[in-house]
Design a protein around this motif. Structure first.
Motif, mmCIF file in Angstrom:
data_model
loop_
_atom_site.group_PDB
_atom_site.id
_atom_site.type_symbol
_atom_site.label_atom_id
_atom_site.label_comp_id
_atom_site.label_asym_id
_atom_site.label_seq_id
_atom_site.Cartn_x
_atom_site.Cartn_y
_atom_site.Cartn_z
ATOM 1 N N PRO A 220 0.831 -1.113 0.027
ATOM 2 C CA PRO A 220 0.009 -0.071 0.075
ATOM 3 C C PRO A 220 0.994 1.168 -0.184
ATOM 4 O O PRO A 220 1.979 1.412 0.802
ATOM 5 C CB PRO A 220 -0.659 0.120 1.278
ATOM 6 C CG PRO A 220 -0.883 -1.666 1.491
ATOM 7 C CD PRO A 220 0.337 -2.145 0.968
ATOM 8 N N GLU A 221 0.363 2.139 -0.873
ATOM 9 C CA GLU A 221 1.259 3.390 -1.026
ATOM 10 C C GLU A 221 2.564 3.235 -1.753
ATOM 11 O O GLU A 221 3.248 4.280 -1.905
ATOM 12 C CB GLU A 221 1.437 4.384 0.205
ATOM 13 C CG GLU A 221 0.065 4.442 1.066
ATOM 14 C CD GLU A 221 0.207 5.203 2.513
ATOM 15 O OE1 GLU A 221 0.586 6.111 2.547
ATOM 16 O OE2 GLU A 221 0.095 4.315 3.384
ATOM 17 N N THR B 187 -7.632 0.618 -7.717
ATOM 18 C CA THR B 187 -7.797 -0.452 -8.492
ATOM 19 C C THR B 187 -6.748 -1.277 -8.956
ATOM 20 O O THR B 187 -6.504 -2.385 -8.730
ATOM 21 C CB THR B 187 -8.355 -0.080 -9.964
ATOM 22 O OG1 THR B 187 -9.664 0.886 -9.796
ATOM 23 C CG2 THR B 187 -8.777 -1.235 -11.064
ATOM 24 N N TRP B 188 -5.618 -0.623 -8.983
ATOM 25 C CA TRP B 188 -4.314 -1.385 -9.301
ATOM 26 C C TRP B 188 -3.973 -2.055 -8.164
ATOM 27 O O TRP B 188 -3.212 -3.202 -8.449
ATOM 28 C CB TRP B 188 -3.038 -0.251 -9.621
ATOM 29 C CG TRP B 188 -2.419 0.531 -8.503
ATOM 30 C CD1 TRP B 188 -2.710 1.824 -8.080
ATOM 31 C CD2 TRP B 188 -1.692 0.092 -7.626
ATOM 32 N NE1 TRP B 188 -2.112 2.197 -6.930
ATOM 33 C CE2 TRP B 188 -1.388 1.026 -6.629
ATOM 34 C CE3 TRP B 188 -0.805 -1.262 -7.481
ATOM 35 C CZ2 TRP B 188 -0.428 0.828 -5.556
ATOM 36 C CZ3 TRP B 188 0.184 -1.444 -6.282
ATOM 37 C CH2 TRP B 188 0.313 -0.340 -5.480
ATOM 38 N N GLU B 189 -4.257 -1.853 -6.883
ATOM 39 C CA GLU B 189 -3.797 -2.580 -5.769
ATOM 40 C C GLU B 189 -4.838 -4.016 -5.576
ATOM 41 O O GLU B 189 -4.386 -5.162 -5.456
ATOM 42 C CB GLU B 189 -4.032 -1.877 -4.449
ATOM 43 C CG GLU B 189 -3.024 -0.600 -4.281
ATOM 44 C CD GLU B 189 -3.413 -0.026 -3.020
ATOM 45 O OE1 GLU B 189 -2.558 0.117 -2.239
ATOM 46 O OE2 GLU B 189 -4.281 0.659 -2.901
ATOM 47 N N ILE C 11 -5.452 -13.433 3.612
ATOM 48 C CA ILE C 11 -5.991 -13.854 2.074
ATOM 49 C C ILE C 11 -7.465 -13.711 2.384
ATOM 50 O O ILE C 11 -8.117 -13.318 1.481
ATOM 51 C CB ILE C 11 -5.676 -15.460 1.631
ATOM 52 C CG1 ILE C 11 -4.018 -15.445 1.487
ATOM 53 C CG2 ILE C 11 -6.222 -15.880 0.710
ATOM 54 C CD1 ILE C 11 -3.668 -14.448 0.239
ATOM 55 N N GLU C 12 -8.093 -14.166 3.515
ATOM 56 C CA GLU C 12 -9.466 -13.872 3.659
ATOM 57 C C GLU C 12 -9.537 -12.286 3.774
ATOM 58 O O GLU C 12 -10.883 -12.023 3.249
ATOM 59 C CB GLU C 12 -9.684 -14.539 5.151
ATOM 60 C CG GLU C 12 -9.897 -15.889 5.196
ATOM 61 C CD GLU C 12 -10.175 -16.426 6.506
ATOM 62 O OE1 GLU C 12 -10.056 -15.547 7.419
ATOM 63 O OE2 GLU C 12 -10.097 -17.680 6.990
ATOM 64 N N LEU C 13 -8.838 -11.466 4.254
ATOM 65 C CA LEU C 13 -9.177 -10.057 4.141
ATOM 66 C C LEU C 13 -9.081 -9.537 2.777
ATOM 67 O O LEU C 13 -10.145 -8.876 2.362
ATOM 68 C CB LEU C 13 -7.881 -9.258 4.809
ATOM 69 C CG LEU C 13 -7.814 -7.974 4.433
ATOM 70 C CD1 LEU C 13 -8.989 -7.198 5.240
ATOM 71 C CD2 LEU C 13 -6.413 -7.157 5.189
ATOM 72 N N ILE C 14 -8.266 -9.791 1.733
ATOM 73 C CA ILE C 14 -8.203 -9.244 0.729
ATOM 74 C C ILE C 14 -9.036 -10.384 -0.489
ATOM 75 O O ILE C 14 -9.110 -9.504 -1.681
ATOM 76 C CB ILE C 14 -6.597 -9.469 -0.044
ATOM 77 C CG1 ILE C 14 -6.227 -10.763 -0.212
ATOM 78 C CG2 ILE C 14 -5.613 -8.526 0.908
ATOM 79 C CD1 ILE C 14 -4.857 -10.838 -1.003
ATOM 80 N N ASP C 15 -9.612 -11.210 -0.281
ATOM 81 C CA ASP C 15 -10.472 -11.911 -1.191
ATOM 82 C C ASP C 15 -11.677 -11.153 -1.683
ATOM 83 O O ASP C 15 -11.844 -11.005 -3.029
ATOM 84 C CB ASP C 15 -10.875 -13.307 -0.607
ATOM 85 C CG ASP C 15 -10.189 -14.402 -1.034
ATOM 86 O OD1 ASP C 15 -9.214 -14.242 -1.791
ATOM 87 O OD2 ASP C 15 -10.217 -15.404 -0.386
ATOM 88 N N GLU D 219 -9.498 2.364 -16.036
ATOM 89 C CA GLU D 219 -8.261 2.672 -15.134
ATOM 90 C C GLU D 219 -7.154 1.620 -15.621
ATOM 91 O O GLU D 219 -6.075 1.873 -15.448
ATOM 92 C CB GLU D 219 -8.809 2.772 -13.882
ATOM 93 C CG GLU D 219 -7.616 2.912 -12.841
ATOM 94 C CD GLU D 219 -6.741 4.437 -12.912
ATOM 95 O OE1 GLU D 219 -5.858 4.468 -12.480
ATOM 96 O OE2 GLU D 219 -7.436 5.232 -13.823
ATOM 97 N N ILE D 220 -7.623 0.226 -15.543
ATOM 98 C CA ILE D 220 -6.339 -0.613 -15.813
ATOM 99 C C ILE D 220 -5.982 -0.598 -17.170
ATOM 100 O O ILE D 220 -4.640 -0.864 -17.261
ATOM 101 C CB ILE D 220 -7.261 -2.002 -15.480
ATOM 102 C CG1 ILE D 220 -7.587 -2.187 -14.119
ATOM 103 C CG2 ILE D 220 -6.491 -3.263 -16.198
ATOM 104 C CD1 ILE D 220 -8.429 -3.554 -14.038
ATOM 105 N N ARG D 221 -6.822 -0.229 -18.181
ATOM 106 C CA ARG D 221 -6.055 -0.091 -19.341
ATOM 107 C C ARG D 221 -5.073 1.066 -19.324
ATOM 108 O O ARG D 221 -4.226 1.005 -20.019
ATOM 109 C CB ARG D 221 -7.164 0.251 -20.329
ATOM 110 C CG ARG D 221 -8.213 -1.071 -20.911
ATOM 111 C CD ARG D 221 -9.429 -0.833 -21.523
ATOM 112 N NE ARG D 221 -10.153 -1.817 -21.797
ATOM 113 C CZ ARG D 221 -11.440 -2.026 -22.198
ATOM 114 N NH1 ARG D 221 -11.913 -0.764 -22.168
ATOM 115 N NH2 ARG D 221 -12.075 -3.021 -22.398
#
Length: 1002
Positions: free
Chosen positions: A784-785, A808-810, A831-835, A851-853
């Protein structure tokens, strides 16, 4: 009368103690009139007890005494038995081992006197002594009697241990030689006119030719005839044929005295369909034009024994050059191997387990292995050209073609099996190679071989032990991959003469033959065993080095490894004996810089290229690697030493992975190049990722142990990201990670954070200590950051950040997050946190897609090196890794919530899941998969060839050719490789344009 039961009871017990099985019958025989003078002689019982079958020996002695023509002759025999221990041991030894020779002595009761003399000439007779023993024979019947008398002496020396099995076999062959001469003389006396017309030479083949004959065996021969000066050749050959036929009948036919042995001439040209006698020129014409491989193998033992010996020597001298060129015939080694397999396949199923000669682990396994090695290596090394199996085996060991330990085991096993065979045949003088099933016969055989405690069980145990050794070594030597390669070399190349080597080096494409010759001379000159083995290896390895883009480097690297390991006894033995080890090493040493550099720092890793206990080239599991590294860390003094130990394991395992990759890409004669390139890529990615995870786990343990002892004040986990989390690391990839911690109960958060930060800082410092090994760089920029954020956060901090600030990129980056080291429970909760972030329930909105593009476009424009050809950039170029991965990841972000198969960190698995879910067509999935695999292989190839990471094809022509060889392109096809890459990438880019950028048409 009252004393008799006591006396008999005492005798009965003594008889059992001396090995009699029917003590009652033995008592009766001892009470017979014939044995009255010896009844109370303790020496007699001891002598009988020393025989293979005391009951049989006692019965035979009584029969022999009964057969004596008068009391005076009987008295003479008894007196000699009492006075002469050599006669007693010999006579009783024969009577206890052979009913057939006991029968002979009964028919010819004076022949026991042949065992009386005990002079040196009698102990080791040769052909001349046997000829003297047969000299009085005037007809086939008297020849048989004289033959058995001579055989009696051989058997006596054998069963008493005066001669060993090899000496007995040689004596039997010499007796066969004398017998053939006597039989031919009888035939010539019967037809003097025929004898006057021709010269006839008898050539012994097989075991007789090799001076290793059995007691009862066909005597294989070939006949060579010539006309005497002035005689008509046709008439002379007819006369010689009549003489040869008559000689064969004299030996083979059964009379009142039985037969001697069959004379078999079926090894002659055309076998039984060919003429019995040929001229020398006719033999040569056949061998030069029509002979099969097995016929040259049979000629290895050819030896003139009877008739015109000068003509016989001419024959052997003429055919020997053909024998020692046979290995150069097309498919020679496979033909010999196939012939041996065919022999085993033709054994009746009921006999396979009882076959001493033909079955697996039998005598023929030893003989075929030795003969094949002789024929391949004997072209250049004349010391190997003996027709005697054990002599040839000794020469093969002396020359380094067979390991000393292997040769000693084969020698011991062969002697034991031949001894068994001799004892089995001696009993009834019948031709057999089957181990009997009758327990009494097995007991006699076991006792005759010195097994007295439990003869039957011990015999079976020893037999199986030796058979197992023979089978294992037969498979190892007979099917040795190096053999076929050596056989295909010309004789001059096999000798590795300087002139032949220079010509071969130039022809093979070595740029600096002068330097290469110096390496060859340093490796192979001298008379040491090491040099001898190198002379066997090098001609073949030169060709394998030449099958690379840089043969000179391969040879130089081989010299360096050999210099480092030359005094290590297992090194050259491994290359000579262990499967495809030599070819694997040649591939690895000539495929680029990475693998040789790793090997030079740990030369003992050569052992991984064999088939032994080193585990071979199969990658080891993460659990196994972590266990080994943690054990090494725990043994080390201090964190720095611990990380050095972990690096040692990493170095070896990187070599294992690189070697497996090279061998799988190049292939060997045993195993062609792997067709499934995706499997190769997955294996490398998985192995390097597991190794990186284990190394980080070891480094973490070392840091914690040094700073805090057994337990850190905060739970700590390392999360793999990017290619690391996706199990897709390449040889030169950085390890993208996140660090997460959670204070233990009662620990202040500031203290916990300081500890966690110190762990991360110390891990990075230790892993960045300069080393010649490929670097392992920890990259935490996906946190992060980014670079401006803290290196390590608590789980609550991550939760707060992702809830409030996540971009989004994160979410995109977190698609590949996977715990790799540290606290497993903390890793699972992360992993449970970020799923929910990486698999959003509502999918991905259009703004997020845009944004991803934009992010992808910016990354490519910023990171693509200035001046690089985008179309050949494997990572950022059109149709490269980035294109495929971002396309797949977009599908995961959009559909991962409803498609469980997409919830994977691995690119190829996610692509397959998208295809299975109908989110992408089979054709498009195949195109993207092919492009991703190819781009990954290009990056791996660049690292293997150059020793440093790169995303573009090398500009150096030799390096480019080496990359091409790895990718399956032969010399001169680098342009085809580049065209193929552009074509594959172009097709992938078209799919990416549609699926990622939303372009409707291609």
């Amino acid at each position: 009368m009252t004393a008799a039961p006591g006396r008999r009871s005492s005798t009965f017990t003594r008889l059992l103690r001396h090995g009699f099985t029917d003590a009652s019958a033995a008592e009766r025989l001892l009470d017979s009139v014939e044995l009255a003078p010896l009844r109370d002689d303790p020496v007699l019982l001891e002598a009988l007890g020393a025989t293979a079958d005391p009951d049989l020996a006692l019965l035979g002695l009584v029969r022999l005494l009964e057969a004596q023509p008068h009391n005076g002759a009987r008295r003479e025999l008894l007196d000699t038995l009492i006075a002469a221990k050599p006669l007693r041991d010999r006579l009783l030894g024969v009577l206890g081992a052979s009913t057939a020779l006991a029968d002979h002595l009964t028919r010819h009761p004076d022949d026991w006197q042949a065992l009386v003399t005990y002079e040196s000439r009698d102990l080791h007779p040769g052909v001349e002594e046997f000829e003297a023993g047969l000299a009085e024979a005037t007809d086939p019947v008297s020849l048989r009697v004289a033959y058995r008398r001579c055989l009696l002496s051989i058997a006596a020396r054998d069963v008493c241990g005066t001669t060993g099995v090899a000496e007995s076999a040689a004596e039997l062959a010499d007796l066969a030689t004398a017998t053939l001469r006597a039989a031919l003389a009888l035939a010539e006396d019967a037809a003097p006119g025929d004898a006057a017309l021709c010269r006839l030479a008898v050539i012994a083949m097989g075991k007789c030719g090799g001076r290793e004959l059995n007691y009862v065996s066909d005597v294989d021969v070939i006949f060579v005839g010539e006309a005497v000066e002035g005689a008509d050749e046709t008439k002379a050959i007819r006369a010689a044929t009549r003489l040869a036929s008559h000689m064969m009948r004299i030996c083979s036919e059964t009379t009142v005295e039985g037969s001697i042995w069959p004379v078999d001439a079926n090894l002659r040209p055309e076998g039984r369909n060919g003429p019995l006698v040929r001229t020398l020129s006719s033999h040569l014409a056949y061998y030069q034009r029509w002979a099969k491989t097995w016929e040259f193998q049979a000629l290895l033992k050819a030896r003139p024994v009877a008739g015109d010996l000068d003509l016989g020597e001419e024959y052997v001298a003429a055919v020997q050059p053909l024998v020692w060129k046979a290995a150069e015939r097309e498919n020679f080694v496979p033909d010999v191997q196939k012939m041996r397999r065919r022999v085993v396949e033709n054994i009746p199923a009921a006999e396979v387990d009882r076959q001493l000669k033909l079955g697996p682990g039998g005598l023929r396994d030893v003989e075929f292995a030795v003969q094949l090695l002789q024929l391949v290596h004997g072209r250049a090394d004349t010391s190997l050209r003996s027709g005697t199996t054990l002599d040839a085996l000794k020469a093969l060991a002396a020359g380094g073609y067979v390991g000393r330990a292997d040769a000693a085991q084969l020698d011991e096993a062969y002697r034991f099996l031949r001894s068994m065979e001799h004892r089995i045949q001696l009993f009834r003088l019948r031709r057999t190679h089957l181990v009997p099933e009758d327990e009494a016969e097995l007991r006699r055989i076991g006792r005759s071989l010195g097994l007295r405690t439990d003869p039957v069980a011990d015999l079976h145990r020893e037999w199986r032990r030796h058979a197992t050794v023979v089978r294992r070594l037969h498979e190892k030597l007979f099917y040795r991959p190096l053999l076929d390669a050596v056989a295909q070399l010309a004789t001059g190349e096999a000798r590795l003469s300087a002139e032949a080597a220079r010509e071969r080096l130039v022809a093979l494409g070595y740029d600096d033959p002068a330097s290469a010759l110096r390496h060859l001379e340093a490796l192979a000159s001298g008379v040491t065993r090491k040099a001898a083995i190198q002379r066997t290896l090098l001609p073949v390895m030169l060709g394998w080095f030449a099958d690379s883009a840089d043969p000179d480097a391969g040879l130089l690297n081989f010299r360096k490894v050999s210099d480092a390991l030359g005094k290590t006894p297992w090194y050259l033995r491994l290359l000579r004996d262990e499967g495809a080890a030599a070819q694997n090493l040649a591939r690895v040493l000539s495929a680029g810089r990475l693998a040789p550099d790793l090997l030079m720092r740990a030369p003992e890793a050569v052992a991984l290229l064999g088939d032994g206990d080193g585990g071979g080239l199969e990658p080891r599991s993460r659990a196994h690697l972590e266990q080994e590294i943690l054990a090494a860390v725990n043994r080390a003094d201090g964190a720095a030493q611990a990380v050095t130990a972990a690096r040692g394991v990493r170095r070896r395992e990187l070599f294992r992975t690189a070697a497996a990759d090279i061998v799988g890409s190049y292939g060997t004669e045993e195993q062609p190049a792997e067709a499934d390139q995706g499997a190769l890529v997955d294996r490398v990615g998985g192995a390097v990722s597991d190794l990186t995870a284990a190394t980080l786990a070891g480094t973490l343990r070392a840091v914690v142990r040094d700073g805090w002892g057994d337990e850190l004040p905060t739970r700590f986990a390392i999360i793999g990201m990017g290619r690391f989390g996706g199990h897709e690391l390449g040889y030169g990839s950085d390890a993208d990670v996140l660090f997460v911690h959670e204070p233990r109960d009662g620990v202040d958060e500031r203290e916990a954070s300081q500890a966690a930060n110190k762990v991360v800082s110390e891990m990075r410092r230790l892993l960045q200590i300069p080393s010649a090994d490929p670097p392992l760089l920890i990259d935490a920029d996906l946190r992060p950051e980014g670079k401006s954020g803290p290196l390590v956060r608590t789980l609550k901090s991550y939760e707060a950040y992702y809830r409030r600030w996540s971009l989004t990129w994160e979410s995109h980056a977190l698609l590949r997050a996977e715990p790799v080291a540290g606290d497993e429970d903390l890793g699972r909760r992360f992993i449970e946190l970020i799923d929910p972030l990486r698999h959003p329930a509502d999918g991905l909105g259009e703004e997020a897609v845009r944004e991803i593009r934009r992010l992808k476009a910016r990354m490519e424009s910023e990171r693509l090196p200035r001046g690089a050809d985008p179309k050949l950039h494997a990572k950022l170029g059109p149709g490269g890794l980035s294109d495929v991965e971002w396309t797949v990841q977009l599908l995961q972000l959009r559909h991962g919530a409803e498609e469980p198969g997409l919830r994977t960190t691995r690119t190829r698995e996610a692509l397959a899941a998208a295809r299975a879910a109908g989110l992408i067509t089979d054709e498009d999935a195949a195109i993207l998969d092919e492009a991703w695999v190819l781009a990954t292989r290009v990056r791996n190839a660049v690292m293997l060839v150059r020793g440093r990471a790169g995303d573009t094809f090398p500009t150096d022509s030799r390096e480019l050719a080496a990359v091409g060889r790895y990718l399956g392109y032969g010399p001169g096809h680098a342009g085809d490789m580049l065209d193929g890459y552009r074509r594959t990438a172009r097709r992938a880019r078209a799919v990416v344009e549609e699926l990622f950028y939303g372009v409707a048409e291609r």
